[in-house]
Design an enzyme around this catalytic site. Structure first.
Site, PDB file in Angstrom:
ATOM      1  CD  GLU A  58      52.194  36.480  72.330  1.00 12.90           C
ATOM      2  OE1 GLU A  58      52.946  35.485  72.371  1.00 12.90           O
ATOM      3  OE2 GLU A  58      52.507  37.524  71.733  1.00 12.90           O
ATOM      4  CD  GLU A  83      53.859  41.413  72.986  1.00 11.45           C
ATOM      5  OE1 GLU A  83      54.545  40.861  72.101  1.00 11.45           O
ATOM      6  OE2 GLU A  83      53.669  40.929  74.120  1.00 11.45           O
TER       7      GLU A  83
END
Length: 711
Positions: A183, A254
């Protein structure tokens, strides 16, 4: 000579054949999916983190994941565990990554290995070992040579270990996918051009390690080729902008099955129907071919591993709860979804996709092979309230609110995301051992240091993390306050960027305060009685996990920022006075929670437990019969940490209530593998005056019955 020539040629052919076979066994990708042994795959994956459970739990967790229809187990690699000091590695016990992967392989599943090595994951310091903080000139996660040196060294270490064990799919192993970074786009702008250079470097570094399987970067729309950009979140069927190249597949690394919980917060309940809806939408709308549930089993943040304010239980609302028990209907509903998708996976991976409107909030997606071959369809009702009837291929279909129907043959509905056939289950908590007898407890009162007893002296308030090096949550700030002027209505005013403070005057507790996950600093204002002449002020600063995310993590400040004595007559700013420091508690220095050291410590019989602070408690118990998971109910304690036979089962913070005036967590997992048949030593460190006489050891099970249920 002719025979020898024939033999040589045959051997060469065998070598070439084996080489081609190994290449075929590798993993590549195209615009539709990963290609495993040159076969397209739709893959359902689940995150199970090896250090958040125990080796004894791994086989059953993996087996339940497989039974639930998963093909892949996904895990981070936890740098802080594996390299606690530079060049000193630990891959033993719960940290045995190779053993974990081989167990996955033994059960016939694939592995997605998210090396990072920055992971976030609500793990203290984002998975970085704290010694990185002291590397001269280091700036984390940017085009910084010291950081890149250590990041590459650890990444290469893990890759080399996996290769030496033959664990990549290119070697016949189970690892089909790896991740570098995590991320990063969330913070990339903070570093400007240096951030973009770092992304390019990280991608080239990872690809250069030649694993034979693809690399991914999640939440990184500019992931450089051949690295695949992937989606994280709850609604990737809506939010994912897609692969940044037509030759890359749509992967979801995710899909949050719940959300992490913090002290003072309530659990986030995400329904099975909502998860199923968005998985199906991702496959239908985005041509998604890989979906990972984060978490499929959350587990336990043992010890001091959770990040700031995060509770010890992790993603307990996942399809497999903290103890590894099925959480229904989530587990069963997703199992049915996986079966429905797999029944038409060949069509989804090969057919031509088209979509069309079926109403104001309704749409259809059809995957059909050329020449009128196999056909699969998804009928979507995005209306949250109303049932809607649609016409599709001369048939009528009734769609419940916010649902998707799957038609593997474009005719018959085999699954609807809002139609749940699995019965709910609930936890049953059964007490099996009470600790109610004072005779069964001993105590050890920790010491409150004065300025004269401290060895480290500074003329300013020093930063908490830099002193403790994440070896302890606790740092004492001590000062000798001397004054000969009138000071009436005196108040101690403390501003802190840590998480908790406890203040003492001449060894007597005068007050405490704490912050929260969303408030980064807080204030303590408490009356203080000052002696004529000298008063010893001792302030215990406490961290409940280190921060795990954000740019410039290496620059974060924690600990006391200002201290004043405010009198009616005048105020005394002590911020830049002479302070003494003590890192950690006496009990920690004695390793009092270790069984061998505990027996040699001068424990005393339990005394008056009312409002006792900074006190250690010890009791001994036998292991309960059976195989049900075990949990300690600590609802009468305040704040601290618990150990069983020297193994920390995590921090507890019962006194921090949520908006409903309830503790965020009262039950603390005790893995069976931590126990002996008899003579198990339980040690509690209590900061705030909790009562150990009303705690209990309990078994945990599930039932479909609505009677006699516990939360």
């Amino acid at each position: 000579m002719g025979k020898w020539l024939v033999l040589v040629v045959m051997l060469l052919l065998v070598v070439v054949s084996l080489t081609l076979s190994m290449e075929a066994a590798g993993v590549t990708y195209d615009g539709r999916s990963l290609l495993i042994e040159n076969q397209r795959k739709i893959l359902f994956s689940g995150s199970i983190h090896y250090p958040r459970s125990t080796p004894q739990m791994w086989p059953a967790l993996i087996e339940k994941a497989k039974e639930g229809g998963l093909n892949v187990i996904q895990t981070y690699v936890f740098w802080s565990l594996h390299e606690p000091q530079p060049g000193q590695y630990d891959f033993s016990g719960r940290y045995d990554l190779v053993k974990f992967i081989k167990e996955i392989q033994a059960q016939g599943l694939y592995v997605c290995l998210r090396i990072g090595p920055y992971i976030e994951s609500e793990w203290t310091y984002g998975g970085f070992p704290f010694w990185l903080h002291d590397v001269p000139g280091i700036v984390y996660r940017t085009n910084n040579e010291p950081f890149k040196l250590y990041m590459q060294k650890f990444t290469a270490k893990i890759v080399s270990m996996m290769k030496s064990e033959g664990l990549y799919a290119s070697q016949g192993g189970p690892i089909i996918l790896s991740q570098i970074e995590n991320e990063y786009q969330n913070i990339q702008k903070s570093f400007g051009e240096e951030g973009s250079q770092y992304v390019d470097w990280a991608a080239k570094m990872a690809v250069g390690l030649q694993t034979g399987v693809p690399w991914v970067m999640c939440k990184q729309t500019d992931a450089p080729d051949p690295v695949i950009n992937t989606c994280n979140g709850m609604k990737c069927g809506e939010t994912f902008t897609g692969p940044n190249s037509p030759d890359k597949p749509a992967l979801w690394t995710e899909n949050w099955t719940s959300f992490y919980q913090v002290y003072g917060g309530e659990p986030y309940i995400r329904s099975a129907e909502d998860i199923a809806f968005h998985v199906t939408l991702f496959i239908a709308r985005k041509n998604g071919s890989y979906v990972n549930y984060y978490m499929y089993h959350g587990g336990t943040n043992f010890g001091r591993t959770s990040s700031a304010y995060v509770i010890t239980s992790y993603y307990d609302q996942a399809p497999l709860d903290e103890y590894g028990l099925l959480r229904q209907p989530k587990w069963g509903h997703l199992k049915e979804l996986h079966s429905a998708i797999k029944s038409c996976s060949a069509t989804l991976l090969q057919g031509m996709q088209r979509n069309f409107s079926l109403g104001p909030f309704q749409e259809g997606y059809v995957f059909e092979e050329e020449g009128g071959g196999e056909c699969a369809a998804f009928l979507v009702n995005d209306d949250n309230v109303n049932v809607f009837t649609v016409q599709f291929r001369n048939r009528s279909y009734q769609l419940p609110p916010k649902s998707i129907s799957i038609l593997p043959d474009c005719q018959n509905v085999t699954f609807n995301t809002a139609t749940v056939n699995t019965k709910n289950n609930r936890r049953v908590i059964n007490p099996v051992q009470a600790f109610s007898s004072a005779d069964e407890w001993e105590q050890f009162l920790d010491e409150i240091p004065n300025f004269d007893e401290t060895l480290l002296i500074s003329n300013s308030l020093l930063e908490h993390m830099n002193l403790t090096k994440d070896k302890t949550d606790y740092l004492w700030y001590t000062i000798r306050f001397e004054h000969d002027l009138p000071c009436t209505e005196s108040v101690l005013h403390v501003q802190s960027a840590a998480h908790v403070v406890h203040a003492f005057a001449d060894g007597t507790y005068i007050g405490g305060a704490h912050g929260s996950h969303d408030v980064k600093s807080f204030t303590l204002q408490v009356p203080v009685t000052l002696n004529e002449g000298t008063t010893n002020i001792s302030i215990l600063s406490v961290m409940v996990g280190l921060p795990d995310s954000g740019a410039f993590l290496e620059r974060r400040f924690a600990g006391l920022t200002t201290v004043e004595i405010q009198c009616r007559e005048e105020s005394y700013d002590l911020t830049n006075s002479t302070w003494g420091y003590q890192v950690g508690l006496v009990g920690e220095q004695l390793d009092i929670y270790q069984e061998a050291n505990s027996s040699s410590t001068q424990w005393s019989q339990l005394g008056n437990i009312t409002n006792q602070r900074l006190i250690w408690y010890k009791s001994v118990f036998d292991s309960p019969d059976g195989n049900d998971p075990l949990t300690l109910n600590l609802e009468t304690m305040g704040k601290g940490e618990a150990w069983v036979n020297g193994e920390s089962i995590g921090r507890y913070w019962i006194s921090f209530h949520d908006s409903k005036d309830q503790p965020s967590q009262t039950l603390y997992h005790v893995p069976r593998s931590f126990l002996k048949d008899s003579g198990n030593v339980l040690v509690l460190f209590e900061e705030e005056g909790g009562n150990p006489l009303d705690i209990s050891l309990n078994t945990v099970s599930t039932t479909n019955s609505e009677d006699n249920l516990s939360k």
